[in-house]
Design an enzyme around this catalytic site. Structure first.
Site, PDB file in Angstrom:
ATOM      1  N   GLN A   1       0.814  -1.211   0.000  1.00  0.00           N
ATOM      2  CA  GLN A   1       0.000   0.000   0.000  1.00  0.00           C
ATOM      3  C   GLN A   1       0.850   1.264   0.000  1.00  0.00           C
ATOM      4  OE1 GLN A   1      -0.472  -2.646   2.049  1.00  0.00           O
ATOM      5  NE2 GLN A   1      -2.620  -2.932   2.583  1.00  0.00           N
TER       6      GLN A   1
ATOM      7  N   ASP B   1      -6.151   1.910  12.582  1.00  0.00           N
ATOM      8  CA  ASP B   1      -7.450   1.308  12.298  1.00  0.00           C
ATOM      9  C   ASP B   1      -8.299   1.140  13.552  1.00  0.00           C
ATOM     10  OD1 ASP B   1      -7.515   0.032   9.276  1.00  0.00           O
ATOM     11  OD2 ASP B   1      -5.496   0.304  10.067  1.00  0.00           O
TER      12      ASP B   1
END
Length: 359
Positions: free
Chosen positions: A204, A245
């Site tokens: 990513q 997260d």
């Protein structure tokens, strides 16, 4: 939109257009820009589970709109039956990914909206849900701007900033979280350098972070994950900013696998380590990081690269998608309301106990 002006050739991460949910397929970046029309509940679940939409804030927005998509075929049901289906389908969508708290947060907020709504029929309740999803979307963009404003003073002229994974505009619907101070500093004309970890196994950092930073004109250098400590040892990093997260009540936090290694190295070299944390990512229901469920993904993501095998056939592999960094390694949390410092359990609650994530 400010974020979109930074990336004029890039489609919005998430768009709601006349009842249609459009998602930028992030598995195809940076080589292809593909926008997917998500037409039913199963497609929403797959898009989240398969990382076509990813990043905790973006997942929260996608979940809110996704629940609307999931209920479009139920608008002619009697209101009582519509409400029952809403609860059932929200519960199923919540299984798409376990670690990012924004998924359950977005769905829980939509259900709270429905329970508080005195709609006379299913169609009216559906429209109230769409309005709530649009509000969540707008709030996400505002949260990113707030994080950028409060994190901006941390980036000084000539400094080196290291980030891990993608907590950028592609992980949100605005400026990003970890990248928001970077974009804010860039807009102010501050000259500095960013180092971005590649972030194995799905890259990513390499595919997304350096792509969007390069598009915005930010001075960014890609490094392999294992080079982060070496780059720090040479005095090239003055500041680390990562996303998250899920943040537990005591300040432990879950982020992409490899974040813990970066935090340990930063601590060793005395480099400030900040976590960009929108209030939607706080989870006061989870006491410490030990209770955060860590998603384990397919072995093939580790044993293959771009569809090509890179390891011996039938080798065992582990693929935890996240790790938990203890709060002792965190200098501060950059939030939309300001920078939160230790003791985190008390200070985070002081800032955000009224935000709906408190126990």
């Amino acid at each position: 939109m400010v974020a979109q002006s930074l990336f004029p050739t890039l489609a919005p991460t998430i768009e709601w257009r006349d009842g249609d949910l459009l998602l930028l397929d992030q598995t195809r970046l940076p080589h292809e820009i593909v926008v997917e029309h998500v037409a039913d509940a199963a497609a929403v679940w797959r898009a989240i589970h398969e990382l076509r939409v990813r990043g905790a804030p973006a997942i929260g927005v996608a979940a809110a709109y996704g629940l609307c998509v999931a209920m479009q075929d139920a608008r002619d049901l009697p209101l009582t039956q519509f409400r029952a289906e809403l609860e059932r389908r929200a519960g199923w969508l919540d299984t798409a990914r376990p670690t990012a708290v924004n998924l359950s947060w977005g769905l829980r907020r939509m259900l709270q909206c429905a329970r508080a709504c005195n709609a006379s029929d299913s169609k009216a309740l559906y429209e109230a849900l769409v309005d709530e999803a649009k509000q969540i979307h707008a709030e996400d963009q505002a949260l990113c701007e707030g994080i950028g404003m409060h994190g901006l003073p941390l980036i000084e002229p000539g400094s080196g900033v290291l980030t891990h994974c993608n907590a950028g505009a592609l992980a949100t619907t605005g400026l990003g979280t970890a990248t928001a101070p970077i974009y804010a500093a860039h807009r102010e004309g501050i000259v500095f350098k960013v180092f971005a970890d590649e972030t194995r196994p799905l890259l990513q950092g390499a595919r997304l972070t350096v792509f969007e930073l390069q598009q915005a004109g930010v001075d960014v250098t890609l490094i392999v994950d294992s080079a982060a400590a070496s780059i720090m040892s040479h005095g090239l990093v003055d500041l680390v900013i990562v996303g998250t997260d899920r943040v537990a009540a005591n300040g432990d936090f879950a982020n992409k696998i490899g974040t813990l290694s970066v935090a340990i190295a930063a601590n060793y070299y005395g480099i400030p380590f900040y976590v960009a944390c929108p209030s939607s990512t706080l989870d006061f229901r989870t006491p410490t990081g030990a209770q955060i469920e860590i998603e384990e993904r397919r072995e093939e993501e580790v044993t293959s690269l771009a569809g090509q095998p890179i390891a011996p056939r039938a080798i065992n592999a582990r693929n935890p998608a996240f790790d938990v960094t203890p709060h002792e390694l965190v200098t501060g949390f950059i939030t939309e309301r300001g920078i939160v410092k230790a003791p985190f359990e008390r200070s985070l609650r002081g800032f955000f106990a009224a935000e709906g994530n408190a126990a």
